[in-house]
Design a protein around this motif. Structure first.
Motif, PDB file in Angstrom:
ATOM      1  N   ASP A  14     -29.678 -32.136 -83.400  1.00  0.00           N
ATOM      2  CA  ASP A  14     -29.728 -31.653 -84.779  1.00  0.00           C
ATOM      3  C   ASP A  14     -30.413 -30.297 -84.933  1.00  0.00           C
ATOM      4  OD1 ASP A  14     -28.727 -34.108 -86.352  1.00  0.00           O
ATOM      5  OD2 ASP A  14     -30.254 -34.955 -85.030  1.00  0.00           O
ATOM      6  N   ILE A  15     -31.637 -30.179 -84.440  1.00  0.00           N
ATOM      7  CA  ILE A  15     -32.463 -28.997 -84.714  1.00  0.00           C
ATOM      8  C   ILE A  15     -32.970 -28.404 -83.416  1.00  0.00           C
ATOM      9  CG2 ILE A  15     -34.620 -28.168 -85.757  1.00  0.00           C
ATOM     10  CD1 ILE A  15     -34.364 -30.411 -87.835  1.00  0.00           C
ATOM     11  N   HIS A  16     -32.852 -27.095 -83.314  1.00  0.00           N
ATOM     12  CA  HIS A  16     -33.527 -26.360 -82.243  1.00  0.00           C
ATOM     13  C   HIS A  16     -34.405 -25.315 -82.913  1.00  0.00           C
ATOM     14  CE1 HIS A  16     -34.548 -24.381 -78.597  1.00  0.00           C
ATOM     15  NE2 HIS A  16     -33.545 -24.856 -77.878  1.00  0.00           N
ATOM     16  N   GLY A  17     -35.696 -25.294 -82.538  1.00  0.00           N
ATOM     17  CA  GLY A  17     -36.622 -24.386 -83.179  1.00  0.00           C
ATOM     18  C   GLY A  17     -37.376 -23.525 -82.190  1.00  0.00           C
ATOM     19  N   GLY A  18     -38.025 -22.510 -82.735  1.00  0.00           N
ATOM     20  CA  GLY A  18     -38.858 -21.625 -81.936  1.00  0.00           C
ATOM     21  C   GLY A  18     -39.207 -20.392 -82.738  1.00  0.00           C
ATOM     22  N   GLY A  19     -39.967 -19.515 -82.130  1.00  0.00           N
ATOM     23  CA  GLY A  19     -40.331 -18.268 -82.777  1.00  0.00           C
ATOM     24  C   GLY A  19     -39.149 -17.328 -82.896  1.00  0.00           C
ATOM     25  N   ALA A  20     -39.227 -16.416 -83.880  1.00  0.00           N
ATOM     26  CA  ALA A  20     -38.122 -15.477 -84.110  1.00  0.00           C
ATOM     27  C   ALA A  20     -37.837 -14.614 -82.892  1.00  0.00           C
ATOM     28  CB  ALA A  20     -38.447 -14.600 -85.324  1.00  0.00           C
ATOM     29  N   ASP A  21     -38.840 -14.390 -82.045  1.00  0.00           N
ATOM     30  CA  ASP A  21     -38.637 -13.563 -80.854  1.00  0.00           C
ATOM     31  C   ASP A  21     -37.737 -14.237 -79.829  1.00  0.00           C
ATOM     32  OD1 ASP A  21     -40.738 -15.432 -80.637  1.00  0.00           O
ATOM     33  OD2 ASP A  21     -41.557 -14.400 -78.887  1.00  0.00           O
ATOM     34  N   LEU A  22     -37.515 -15.539 -79.954  1.00  0.00           N
ATOM     35  CA  LEU A  22     -36.661 -16.263 -79.002  1.00  0.00           C
ATOM     36  C   LEU A  22     -35.190 -16.247 -79.398  1.00  0.00           C
ATOM     37  CD1 LEU A  22     -38.853 -19.403 -78.205  1.00  0.00           C
ATOM     38  CD2 LEU A  22     -38.776 -17.196 -77.046  1.00  0.00           C
ATOM     39  N   GLN A  23     -34.918 -15.780 -80.602  1.00  0.00           N
ATOM     40  CA  GLN A  23     -33.533 -15.785 -81.089  1.00  0.00           C
ATOM     41  C   GLN A  23     -32.611 -15.035 -80.113  1.00  0.00           C
ATOM     42  OE1 GLN A  23     -33.275 -14.677 -85.212  1.00  0.00           O
ATOM     43  NE2 GLN A  23     -31.110 -14.183 -85.084  1.00  0.00           N
ATOM     44  N   PHE A  24     -33.087 -13.884 -79.642  1.00  0.00           N
ATOM     45  CA  PHE A  24     -32.349 -13.140 -78.620  1.00  0.00           C
ATOM     46  C   PHE A  24     -33.349 -12.601 -77.605  1.00  0.00           C
ATOM     47  CE2 PHE A  24     -30.473  -9.488 -76.588  1.00  0.00           C
ATOM     48  CZ  PHE A  24     -29.201  -9.926 -76.305  1.00  0.00           C
ATOM     49  N   PRO A  25     -33.093 -12.783 -76.307  1.00  0.00           N
ATOM     50  CA  PRO A  25     -31.871 -13.356 -75.743  1.00  0.00           C
ATOM     51  C   PRO A  25     -31.952 -14.856 -75.442  1.00  0.00           C
ATOM     52  CG  PRO A  25     -33.126 -12.325 -73.999  1.00  0.00           C
ATOM     53  CD  PRO A  25     -33.924 -12.118 -75.258  1.00  0.00           C
TER      54      PRO A  25
END
Length: 469
Positions: A222-233
């Motif tokens: 359902d959900i994967h989370g983390g800090g915005a810095d992990l969005q890419f890559p």
């Protein structure tokens, strides 16, 4: 109904679990080579808040937060310290847990370590090679072929052409394409290594979460989370890897266009900033959690994090933490002055609970939810209502706040001149004797001395109580 902002589709969506009987949330945890800083605290607290709210909503939740216990930084730090990697990571895992416990963060249900999932990573890489999504290079490294995943860039909004022209693309002569990223690193002298079909080596960072999430939860969750810095890559690569193995679930539709992802909702918290820059170890502008806790009560730090929306930037400064301390003190003063009656959120409701729930259901709107707490405290004080005080405590508990004895919180922390609780009690006893002796000048002198140290006295029929200002 709960709505969440999905980074993948860039819009708020109603939260509809894939399986209502088992909501699954995976959060990228810490790389354990140093003490956690306040940016890590935000990840810990924010997703703890989300887990608490999902459970308050009645969702049976399995919360997974992984630990990266092997990577370049860990190896370098262990060599620098002259200790084994196992010793280093065990020490900082223990430190991370101490910090998280202090912040009122509940332990995740599952906390996988990367080194425990090497066989699963190898199996996933073999699958990707077999499907033509990855290839082994002559130097023993294995790479994911980014061009084989047409949807690459959908999470970050980056196009393949823009990425290829960008400065972030690393030049590596062993890659078929500059965009390709490493899945397996060939062994180097003095580094830990595991056997694989491509020779001894160790996994790349990105494959870890795909393998751990897939092993614990299966092809989709359902959900994967983390800090915005992990969005890419990192998360972009994770989608490519997992979809390469499992196929895209196609569970999202943005303007009628299917979006490929093995995860239904991607949630990212904003940065903590210092002087306008992201707090990070690489920039050297970070404050460790334990350093901050030398100056501020841990619940004040938690409150500081939660009074901002999880997706917004959060500016760190002593001024903001002092303000958070004063604000939380006002709430505890209400609980101190008006003993809380039992209030069961499952059976009792009022306008405050309804507005609090509505705020939290709007993408975990803690800003508005905290505002409700202050309105509730004001009304409890106005009416001298034990029921409203109980409601305040119950709603605070949903956020992991206001669960201590009010007197314990109000007497906690460090006074400006270093007066200990024992010293304060001794001065109060001296003042009591001075009052008994009708030595009003001495009584006033002691009161003024304590006031200068930030100690507020309250004289009542049952004696004198005190709090730190």
């Amino acid at each position: 109904m709960l709505t969440v902002y999905n980074t993948l589709t860039r819009r708020k969506e109603a939260f509809v679990p894939l399986n209502p009987e088992n909501v699954r949330m995976y959060v990228c945890g810490m790389t354990v080579y140093d003490y956690c800083h306040l940016g890590h605290a935000r990840v810990l607290v924010v997703f703890d808040m989300m887990a608490r709210w999902l459970r308050q909503h009645g969702h049976p939740l399995t919360y997974v937060r992984n630990i990266t216990d092997i990577d370049d930084k860990i190896i370098a730090r262990a060599n620098e310290n002259g200790e084994s990697i196992g010793e280093l990571t065990a020490r900082f895992i223990a430190a991370m847990n101490e910090d998280a416990d202090a912040l009122g963060v509940l332990r995740p249900d599952v906390e996988p370590k990367a080194t425990e999932y090497i066989p699963q990573m190898i199996a996933m890489i073999e699958d990707l090679i077999g499907k033509g999504k990855a290839y082994a290079a002559e130097n023993g490294d294995v790479y994911y072929a980014v061009r084989e995943f047409a949807a690459y860039g959908q999470l970050s909004g980056k196009s393949l052409d823009d990425l290829r022209a960008g400065e972030r693309v690393e030049v590596d002569g062993h890659k078929r394409d500059p965009l390709d990223f490493v899945l397996w690193k060939a062994a180097k002298a003095g580094e830990p290594a595991w056997p694989s079909p491509w020779g001894n080596g160790r996994p790349g960072w990105h494959i870890e979460c795909s393998a751990m999430g897939g092993d614990v939860f299966g092809a989709s969750f359902d959900i994967h989370g983390g800090g915005a810095d992990l969005q890419f890559p990192h998360h972009e690569n994770e989608i490519a890897q997992s979809c390469g193995v499992y196929g895209g679930c196609g569970c999202h539709h943005d303007a009628g266009k299917p979006v490929e992802s093995h995860v239904k909702y991607w949630l990212h918290n904003g940065f903590i900033r210092v002087d306008g820059e992201k707090m990070s170890k690489s920039l050297g502008n970070f404050f460790t959690i334990r350093d901050v806790l030398q100056q501020y009560d841990a619940e004040v730090v938690r409150f500081f994090i939660l009074r901002a929306h999880y997706r917004s930037p959060l500016n760190y400064s002593d001024v903001h933490l002092d303000d958070a301390k004063n604000a939380l003190t006002r709430l505890y003063n209400t609980l101190h002055n008006i003993p809380a009656a039992d209030f069961d959120l499952n059976t009792q409701s009022n306008d405050y609970t309804k507005r609090f729930y509505a705020a939290m259901d709007d993408d975990f709107g803690t800003v508005e939810a905290v505002a409700v707490l202050f309105e509730l405290a004001n009304e409890a004080n106005k009416q001298q209502s034990a029921e409203l005080s109980g409601c305040l405590k119950a709603l605070g508990g949903v956020l992991g706040l206001l669960q201590r004895e009010a007197q314990a919180f109000l007497q906690g922390g460090a006074a400006a001149d270093g007066l200990s609780n024992t010293a304060i009690e001794a001065l109060i006893a001296e003042r009591k004797q001075a009052r008994a002796d009708k030595n009003w000048a001495e009584s006033d002198r002691i009161r003024d001395l304590l006031a200068a140290a930030g100690i507020v006295l309250r004289d009542g029929a049952d004696g004198t109580t005190w709090t730190r200002n």
